[in-house]
Design an enzyme around this catalytic site. Structure first.
Site, PDB file in Angstrom:
ATOM      1  N   LYS A   1       9.887  -0.716  -2.984  1.00 47.33           N
ATOM      2  CA  LYS A   1      10.536   0.383  -2.260  1.00 47.33           C
ATOM      3  C   LYS A   1       9.867   0.616  -0.906  1.00 47.33           C
ATOM      4  CE  LYS A   1      10.385   4.822  -3.935  1.00 47.33           C
ATOM      5  NZ  LYS A   1       9.979   5.805  -2.907  1.00 47.33           N
TER       6      LYS A   1
ATOM      7  N   ARG B   1      10.276  -0.001   5.093  1.00 51.09           N
ATOM      8  CA  ARG B   1       9.641  -0.453   6.343  1.00 51.09           C
ATOM      9  C   ARG B   1      10.415  -1.580   6.990  1.00 51.09           C
ATOM     10  NH1 ARG B   1       6.296   2.286   3.297  1.00 51.09           N
ATOM     11  NH2 ARG B   1       4.330   3.135   4.055  1.00 51.09           N
TER      12      ARG B   1
ATOM     13  N   ARG C   1       8.402  19.653   0.487  1.00 53.22           N
ATOM     14  CA  ARG C   1       7.255  18.780   0.759  1.00 53.22           C
ATOM     15  C   ARG C   1       6.587  19.163   2.090  1.00 53.22           C
ATOM     16  NH1 ARG C   1       8.374  13.702  -1.938  1.00 53.22           N
ATOM     17  NH2 ARG C   1       6.196  13.181  -1.521  1.00 53.22           N
TER      18      ARG C   1
ATOM     19  N   SER D   1      -2.998   9.418   3.432  1.00 58.32           N
ATOM     20  CA  SER D   1      -1.581   9.204   3.146  1.00 58.32           C
ATOM     21  C   SER D   1      -1.009   8.076   3.991  1.00 58.32           C
ATOM     22  CB  SER D   1      -0.817  10.504   3.427  1.00 58.32           C
ATOM     23  OG  SER D   1       0.517  10.224   3.765  1.00 58.32           O
TER      24      SER D   1
ATOM     25  N   GLN E   1       2.109   7.530   4.409  1.00 58.96           N
ATOM     26  CA  GLN E   1       3.275   7.996   5.171  1.00 58.96           C
ATOM     27  C   GLN E   1       2.832   8.607   6.494  1.00 58.96           C
ATOM     28  OE1 GLN E   1       5.318  10.523   2.382  1.00 58.96           O
ATOM     29  NE2 GLN E   1       6.020   8.771   1.154  1.00 58.96           N
TER      30      GLN E   1
ATOM     31  N   ASP F   1       1.089   6.599  -7.329  1.00 56.20           N
ATOM     32  CA  ASP F   1       2.374   6.805  -8.007  1.00 56.20           C
ATOM     33  C   ASP F   1       2.295   6.516  -9.506  1.00 56.20           C
ATOM     34  OD1 ASP F   1       3.510   7.622  -5.640  1.00 56.20           O
ATOM     35  OD2 ASP F   1       4.215   5.620  -5.104  1.00 56.20           O
TER      36      ASP F   1
ATOM     37  N   LYS G   1       4.197  15.967  -4.633  1.00 56.81           N
ATOM     38  CA  LYS G   1       5.109  14.820  -4.690  1.00 56.81           C
ATOM     39  C   LYS G   1       6.532  15.324  -5.007  1.00 56.81           C
ATOM     40  CE  LYS G   1       2.242  11.496  -3.755  1.00 56.81           C
ATOM     41  NZ  LYS G   1       2.410  10.772  -2.486  1.00 56.81           N
TER      42      LYS G   1
END
Ligand code: S3P
Length: 428
Positions: free
Chosen positions: A21, A26, A121, A166, A168, A314, A341
């Protein structure tokens, strides 16, 4: 939607798990920032990745998904157009945060919104550094929560020490840094997944690693690429855990991504006593991959400290499930990120596993599981979170009786066909 999982069904067989994923997101976003045609295959056709494609289309990028082949005709970020409506990132924080970084460098207004879970979030972690780079970042929700309104433009490089480890956030800064004047130096965050760095290097970005914990990126144009996406190790982990837990199981998963910044769960499984055999190791498009084989084992408790969390972020809910069947205590600490999350995964996993008979204590940043206990089938809830739903299915597979999981539909966010895969492997 409710799903019933029958307990004590062993898993046997060999298969490929869905494509990664993180890498699929990306490939689409970097492909849209490159000059030329990028092809990614196999691309993950799941809720989250389709959200990314829809946002890119709204920005005027030509994107085509035929079967599992993604084709993106990029004209560089300059070719992105001001969207006439808000971009909908659905359930996907990766979509929202990475696109926010890319859009910080675009001279127009864009808004990114999402579903109820995404609107809860935290976005201050990207808004603060992107403001320092010169973008106007408005967070419309209380406490720097989405929707995000971005008025981007000319950016300047900054030196930034990461607030949280992180991927992200790091990726958002890299995608902004790619369009900024001067250099952008990101300090910290090197232990979170590095798919963005690997793909940027594959596409010719001016990116360098400095010492143990810094990354430096300068403005550069991206070349298009042909990206061969490995299987998703996080999706594979549910099946590996189920095979380790249910007596009589033996499973082989082919072509799974083995990037070391993702592979923490494999070493924890090994230290709990489930030997994972790796074979056919190879590298393509800067990403290692190989085949994994595991069988049922008698498990012992394990202690997982904070430094190990980024490489298995995760998979933490699965550690709670494994801990229920392991001898001794399983302790997870330093995982407070799990509270922000798709759901509060610490609270959710403790509450739901208790319904099945688990002995589990909630900590502010993790949990302690006392094992082994015999799990009993119960009615449990996904909390609208795909990884919770699949973790509960794994618990159900090793429990006595039947487990009914409500809110199952969220599984499509990352692993469409998960239930069919379980049916195939359990021969039911
Ligand atoms: C992801 C990074 C991780 C992970 C998420 C996907 C990514 O989040 O939990 O599922 O693709 O970059 P953080 O970067 O917030 O830890």
């Amino acid at each position: 939607m409710e799903v019933t999982i029958s307990g004590r069904r062993s898993l046997r067989g060999e298969l490929r798990v869905p494509p990664d994923k993180s890498i699929s997101h990306r490939a689409a976003i970097l492909g849209a920032m490159a000059h030329g045609t990028t092809v990614a295959r196999p691309f993950l056709r799941s809720g989250d990745c389709l959200s990314t494609l829809n946002c890119l289309r709204r920005l005027g990028v030509e994107v085509e998904l035929a079967g599992d082949t993604l084709t993106v005709r990029g004209g560089g970020p300059e070719a992105w157009r001001e969207p006439s409506e808000a971009l909908d990132a659905g359930n996907s924080a990766t979509t929202m945060r990475l696109l926010a970084g890319a859009l910080a460098g675009r001279p127009f207004r864009s808004e990114i919104t999402g579903d109820r879970s995404l609107l809860r979030r935290p976005m201050g972690r990207i808004a603060r550094p992107l403001r320092l780079m010169g973008a106007e970042m408005e967070t419309r929700g209380e406490g720097e929560r989405p929707p995000l309104v971005i008025r981007g433009g000319k950016l300047r490089g900054i030196e930034y020490r990461m607030e949280v480890d992180s991927a992200q956030v790091k990726s958002a800064l890299l995608l902004a840094g790619l369009q900024a004047d001067g250099e952008t130096r990101i300090v910290g965050g090197r232990s979170s997944r590095d798919h963005t760095e690997r793909m940027l290097l594959l596409m010719g970005a001016d990116l360098a690693f400095e010492g143990e914990d810094a990354l430096v990126i300068r403005r550069s144009e991206l070349d298009p690429a042909e990206i061969d996406v490995p299987g998703d190790l996080s999706s594979a982990s549910f099946l590996l855990a189920a095979a380790a837990l249910v007596p009589g199981s033996r499973l082989k998963l082919l072509g799974v991504g083995l990037n070391p910044t993702r592979a923490g769960f494999l070493s924890v499984l090994n230290s709990m006593g489930a030997l994972v055999l790796e074979s056919g190791y190879r590298e393509a498009c800067n990403e290692p991959r190989g085949d994994l084989e595991v069988g049922s084992a008698s498990l012992s408790g394990v202690e997982v400290e904070g430094w190990r969390i980024p490489a298995l972020i995760d998979e933490v809910p699965l550690l709670a499930v494994l801990g229920c069947r392991a001898r001794g205590e399983t302790v997870v600490r330093g995982a407070a990120e799990l509270r922000v999350k798709e759901s509060d995964r610490i609270a959710a996993v403790c509450a739901e596993l208790r319904k099945m008979g688990a002995s589990i204590e909630e900590l502010p940043d993790g949990f302690v599981v006392h094992g082994p206990v015999i799990l009993r089938g119960a009615r449990v809830d996904s909390h609208g979170d795909h990884r919770m739903a699949m973790s509960l299915a794994v618990a159900g597979l090793c429990a006595e009786g039947e487990t009914v999981i409500s809110g199952w539909e969220c599984v499509d966010i990352s692993f469409p066909g998960f239930l069919e895969t379980l049916r195939f492997l359990t021969g039911s």
